[in-house]
Design a protein around this motif. Structure first.
Motif, PDB file in Angstrom:
ATOM      1  N   UNK A 182       0.822  -1.207   0.000  1.00 21.32           N
ATOM      2  CA  UNK A 182       0.000   0.000   0.000  1.00 21.32           C
ATOM      3  C   UNK A 182       0.852   1.250   0.000  1.00 21.32           C
ATOM      4  N   UNK A 183       0.222   2.329   0.358  1.00 21.12           N
ATOM      5  CA  UNK A 183       0.837   3.649   0.298  1.00 21.12           C
ATOM      6  C   UNK A 183       2.179   3.683   1.038  1.00 21.12           C
ATOM      7  N   UNK A 184       3.213   4.151   0.320  1.00 22.24           N
ATOM      8  CA  UNK A 184       4.529   4.316   0.935  1.00 22.24           C
ATOM      9  C   UNK A 184       5.389   3.072   0.935  1.00 22.24           C
ATOM     10  N   UNK A 185       4.801   1.902   0.660  1.00 19.34           N
ATOM     11  CA  UNK A 185       5.601   0.681   0.593  1.00 19.34           C
ATOM     12  C   UNK A 185       6.447   0.686  -0.683  1.00 19.34           C
ATOM     13  N   UNK A 186       7.530  -0.082  -0.642  1.00 20.47           N
ATOM     14  CA  UNK A 186       8.408  -0.157  -1.813  1.00 20.47           C
ATOM     15  C   UNK A 186       8.299  -1.526  -2.481  1.00 20.47           C
ATOM     16  N   UNK A 187       8.261  -1.510  -3.820  1.00 18.64           N
ATOM     17  CA  UNK A 187       8.210  -2.749  -4.590  1.00 18.64           C
ATOM     18  C   UNK A 187       9.328  -2.721  -5.629  1.00 18.64           C
ATOM     19  N   UNK A 188      10.171  -3.744  -5.610  1.00 16.74           N
ATOM     20  CA  UNK A 188      11.282  -3.802  -6.568  1.00 16.74           C
ATOM     21  C   UNK A 188      10.812  -4.330  -7.911  1.00 16.74           C
ATOM     22  N   UNK A 189      11.347  -3.720  -8.947  1.00 19.69           N
ATOM     23  CA  UNK A 189      11.014  -4.126 -10.313  1.00 19.69           C
ATOM     24  C   UNK A 189      12.285  -3.941 -11.153  1.00 19.69           C
TER      25      UNK A 189
END
Ligand SMILES: *Cc1c(COP(=O)(O)O)cnc(C)c1O
Length: 377
Positions: free
Chosen positions: A84-91
């Motif tokens: 959700x908001x503010x979380x980080x997701x690596x791509x």
């Protein structure tokens, strides 16, 4: 065969070779008629559950959830992972927009990670350096149906307790060290958009061996079964499930045809030429969504040559570029030299079963010539 001959000389920059495969009808009309006779057209019809069982059997995963698009599959998995908001997701920086848009849709922050040299796989060292307490997930992508071997990255993420998922939207039947892409991580997200190897027009599905994740995805994508918990309606309509079910039986034939065409192109490439296939791990095999050739280093002349003859690489055909060069993602740009080099040195060659024999032969000659051979024998 006259039309084949005509077709084979008609290509140029303005009329490129068709890279989309329009599958001929293979009995879907019977399946759709059956659904219409039954009268239940929604995603609650039993045909959808039958399709899901066929998918999990085909891929050898414990569970499959059919949804209305590949994007919905990614959105749903990110949601149930609590992104959700503010979380980080690596791509990875080589990811195309559809892989990364769901991160923004979740209100999360994309962390654009470099790839290993000449590879679509995360650079494990860069993954390590990007890990923070806010990292909530990582998405790898088997782009163009190529095997992505992420064993080291998977270990690093597991150690950090970060869920690892796959965007396998283009990778139906791709093998990675003897296992199907989309079954290597916590969850595999697939698309069945018309452009993909398994098509239902629009559609997608999620594969997982994790019972808890399965239950939560199933619940979330079906309005929380109207029990008062948060949900969305991502259900796949029954007629589309019927199409997918029928076409799933054609998938092995289609992959075999693509592999055979790719093999013709590869066999004709000079062994000491400018072009070679994108490298992948042993005991792995692309499904040949595209055949991907690489010049190792960026080569603007080759890009121009392929474009001029009617075989434009994705960078020209679709404006494909590293993710952080997309205006929408520019503010999250990081230094990703390997991904930059890869996107500027790969050439996507259509090898789908809709190409006539004359066109395939023409592609064989064009690629061999571009690779540096003077004349075809
Ligand atoms: C097609 C695609 C998607 C999105 O699938 P849709 O069904 O079009 O929503 C996601 N990622 C990749 C790599 C794709 O090719």
């Amino acid at each position: 065969m006259q039309t084949d001959q005509d077709q084979s000389i008609a290509f140029d920059a303005a009329n490129p070779v068709e890279d989309r495969y329009a599958a001929p009808a293979c009995g879907e009309l019977d399946e759709i008629a059956e659904v219409l006779r039954d009268g239940r057209l929604s995603g609650g019809a039993s045909i959808v559950a039958i399709y899901e069982r066929a998918l999990s059997n085909w891929f050898g995963s414990a569970h499959a959830v059919a949804v209305n698009s590949g994007s919905s599959a990614l959105n749903a998995v990110l949601h149930v992972l609590g992104v959700g908001s503010g979380d980080e997701v690596m791509v990875p920086a080589v990811a195309p927009l559809p892989t990364a848009l769901p991160i923004l849709a979740a209100g999360a922050v994309p962390v654009i990670v470099d790839t290993l040299p000449g590879s679509l796989a995360f650079d494990p060292q860069d993954v390590r350096s990007c890990l923070t307490s806010r990292t909530k997930a990582a998405i790898s992508v088997s782009l163009w149906g190529y095997p992505v071997d992420s064993q080291d990255t998977a270990c690093i993420l597991a150690e950090a307790g970060v869920p690892f998922i796959e965007d396998a939207a283009q990778a139906h039947g791709t093998l990675v060290r003897g296992r199907y892409a989309g079954t290597l991580t916590l969850a595999g997200c697939f698309s069945t958009h018309d452009r993909k190897l398994l098509s239902s027009g629009e559609g997608g599905f999620i594969l997982t061996d994790d019972n808890d994740l399965y239950l939560r995805v199933e619940h979330y994508t079906r309005l929380g079964h109207l029990r008062g918990t948060l949900g969305v309606n991502y259900k796949l309509a029954a007629p589309l499930a019927a199409i997918g079910l029928r076409r799933l039986t054609e998938l092995p034939t289609q992959i075999a045809a693509r592999r055979s065409i790719a093999n013709r192109v590869l066999t004709a490439l000079p062994s000491d030429g400018r072009l070679a296939e994108l490298v992948y791990s042993p005991n792995s095999a692309p499904n040949y969504y595209n055949l991907v050739l690489t010049s190792g280093e960026p080569n603007a002349l080759l890009t121009e040559k392929f474009t001029d003859v009617g075989l434009p690489p994705d960078s020209v055909r679709y404006g494909y570029r590293p993710l952080h060069h997309q205006p929408l993602f520019r503010s999250w740009a990081r230094d990703c030299p390997n991904a930059e080099a890869l996107t500027a040195s790969t050439y996507q060659i259509p090898v789908h079963p809709g190409l006539s024999d004359a066109v395939i032969q023409w592609i064989v000659c064009q690629t061999a010539e571009a690779a540096g051979k003077e004349r075809m024998s």
